[in-house]
Design a protein around this motif. Sequence first.
Motif, PDB file in Angstrom:
ATOM      1  N   ASN A 371       2.592   5.211   3.939  1.00 50.29           N
ATOM      2  CA  ASN A 371       2.074   3.957   3.376  1.00 50.29           C
ATOM      3  C   ASN A 371       2.887   3.534   2.153  1.00 50.29           C
ATOM      4  N   THR A 375       5.066   0.096   2.596  1.00 50.52           N
ATOM      5  CA  THR A 375       4.626  -1.063   1.807  1.00 50.52           C
ATOM      6  C   THR A 375       5.612  -1.402   0.694  1.00 50.52           C
ATOM      7  N   GLN A 379       7.869  -5.191   1.208  1.00 52.44           N
ATOM      8  CA  GLN A 379       7.640  -6.244   0.209  1.00 52.44           C
ATOM      9  C   GLN A 379       8.927  -6.760  -0.428  1.00 52.44           C
ATOM     10  N   GLU A 403      -1.975   3.140  11.752  1.00 56.45           N
ATOM     11  CA  GLU A 403      -2.811   2.170  11.036  1.00 56.45           C
ATOM     12  C   GLU A 403      -2.099   1.619   9.802  1.00 56.45           C
ATOM     13  N   GLU A 407      -1.395  -2.392   9.257  1.00 55.65           N
ATOM     14  CA  GLU A 407      -1.811  -3.132   8.061  1.00 55.65           C
ATOM     15  C   GLU A 407      -0.625  -3.813   7.379  1.00 55.65           C
ATOM     16  N   SER A 408       0.514  -3.148   7.356  1.00 56.24           N
ATOM     17  CA  SER A 408       1.707  -3.750   6.746  1.00 56.24           C
ATOM     18  C   SER A 408       2.162  -4.973   7.530  1.00 56.24           C
ATOM     19  N   LYS A 410       0.304  -6.917   9.497  1.00 56.02           N
ATOM     20  CA  LYS A 410      -0.680  -7.989   9.333  1.00 56.02           C
ATOM     21  C   LYS A 410      -0.574  -8.655   7.974  1.00 56.02           C
ATOM     22  N   LYS A 411      -0.302  -7.871   6.946  1.00 55.08           N
ATOM     23  CA  LYS A 411      -0.296  -8.404   5.584  1.00 55.08           C
ATOM     24  C   LYS A 411       0.980  -9.147   5.251  1.00 55.08           C
ATOM     25  N   PHE A 412       2.125  -8.624   5.687  1.00 44.33           N
ATOM     26  CA  PHE A 412       3.401  -9.184   5.227  1.00 44.33           C
ATOM     27  C   PHE A 412       4.141 -10.005   6.283  1.00 44.33           C
ATOM     28  N   LYS A 413       3.682  -9.972   7.540  1.00 47.20           N
ATOM     29  CA  LYS A 413       4.199 -10.840   8.599  1.00 47.20           C
ATOM     30  C   LYS A 413       5.704 -10.681   8.842  1.00 47.20           C
ATOM     31  N   ASN A 436      -2.459  -3.860  18.514  1.00 46.68           N
ATOM     32  CA  ASN A 436      -2.272  -4.740  17.362  1.00 46.68           C
ATOM     33  C   ASN A 436      -0.905  -5.431  17.369  1.00 46.68           C
TER      34      ASN A 436
END
Length: 461
Positions: A371, A375, A379, A403, A407-408, A410-413, A436
Motif C-alpha cells: 500500500n 500509493t 500519486q 484490495e 483502491e489505488s 479507483k482513487k487515482f484513475k 474490479n
Amino acid sequence: MFESMFNPKSIAVIGASNKTESVGYGVMKSLLQGFVMNSGYGRPFTGKIYPVNPNIERIMSLECFKNVLEIKENVDLAVICVPAAIVPNIITQCGKKGIKNAVIISAGFAEIGSKGKELQDKIIAVAVKYKINILGPNCLGFIRPSTGLNASFALTSPPAGNVAFITQSGALADSVIDWAVKERYSFSSIISVGNSALLDSSDFIEWAGEDPQTKVITAYIEGINNGRKLMKVISNVTKKKPVIILKGGRTANGSKAAGSHTASLAGNSRVFEAAVLQSGGIMADTVEDLFDFAKVLSEQPMLKENAIAVVTNSGAGGVLCADYCERYNLKLVELKKETLKKLDATKLMSPVYSRRNPLDIVGDALPKTFNAAITTLIQEDYISGIFVIQTIQTMTQPTADAEVAVESFKKFKKPVICVFMGGKFSSKAVNTLQNNNIPDFNDVKKAVKAMSLLAGNKKIE
C-alpha cells in the motif's frame, strides 16, 4: 441498419427439429434456454419463436409451421438450417413473407467450389431483390448475451459484457464461448459471418462501432473481398472505440486453408497488416492476445504519458518486467529523490528495498508495504501507470494486496495492471482484481504487452 436483426421480437427457425443431434434442434434449444443448464449464464429469448418444418406438427411444445408463409404474425428474423440446395427457395419465401433478416447456418456453398458458389449467387440475387440482410451462409449464427438472444447452435452463451467478437470461423467462436464461460470473460455480441455472401466483417464492425453495449471490437478475419471498404470502416470506427484484428491465412499454406474454410480471399498479409495499422486498428498475433488486448482496453484508461513504474516483491519479476518494457517500447521512469524520501518517510520499506524502478519491496512485503509503495508512486505526476507484481511467500497476503491495488485504481484513475503469480493461493485475489476491472496476467510478458497498448502502440508481437 441491423436493429431488427439483433433485437428481434420474433424469430422463425426454418429446419427446426426434435432430433437432438441436428442443427435445427440446437438452434431451438439455444433460443428457448439461452444457455446450457448449470452454466450460470444466459437466459431464454423472450420474443416469439416459430419452428418451421413441413414434416413435424410440434417441436419442443411449440406449434410447427410447414413454411414461413403460414405464419400469420410478422417475423423479424429467420434462422435457416436446411440443406443448401433448398436455401434459395427458402430465402424467396422469406422475401415474400416480408422477413428482412436471415441467418443462414447451412453449409455447402462457395466454400465447396463452383457448384456451391452458384447456389450462393442465387441467394444473393434473391436477398438483393427483397432487401434481406443475410448473415452467412456456412456460419454458427450470433449471440447477444445481454438480451438472452442465442441465434446459433453454440453449446452455451457467455456472460454479458462490452467486447464484440466478429469471426469468419464458427468453430473458433464455439471454442471462445466455452473458454469465456470458464474464465467469466464477457461479450456484448459474438457474430459468426461464415462465407459473408452479402454482409461481411466490415458491416458488423461498423454496426458494433455504433452499438452502445460495445466498448471494444475484436475480429478474426481470414480474407476480404473489399479491402478498401474494411479500411474505411476501421478508420471511422477507431475514432470512437478500439478495433483489434487477428488475421488468419498469413502464410501460403494458411491462405489455402482459408480458401477452403470460408471461401475467403486471404490476400497479402503484410499489405493487410499495414493497412489495418494505418487505419488506426490494432493487430493481434494470437487468439489469446486478441482477448487480452480487448480486456485491458475495455477496463483501463489510456496512459497520459509513456511513463511506467513497477512495484514488486520479486526481484526476478522486476528484472523480467524491465526487459519486456524495453522490448515493447514502454518507458520505466527513474524515481526522483523526492519520491524516495516519501517512501522512506512511510517507515514501511525494508532496509534493503531497491530504491529504484522497478521498485523491489522484497519478498516478505506485507499489504501495508504494498500500500505504501503503490500509493506513493501512483500519486506522482511523472508516473502515468503502475505494474503490481506479486509472488507467493509464507507471509504474503494476496487478497489484501489485491484490495490495495483496487483502491489505488479507483482513487487515482491511472492504469494499474497486475501479475499475481501462482495458482491456488492467488485465485481469490485474482477474482478480486477481475471483479474490479483490473487486468491480471499470469505472465509478466502478457502484462507488459497489455500496458503497451495503453501507451498507444498498435502492433505488439
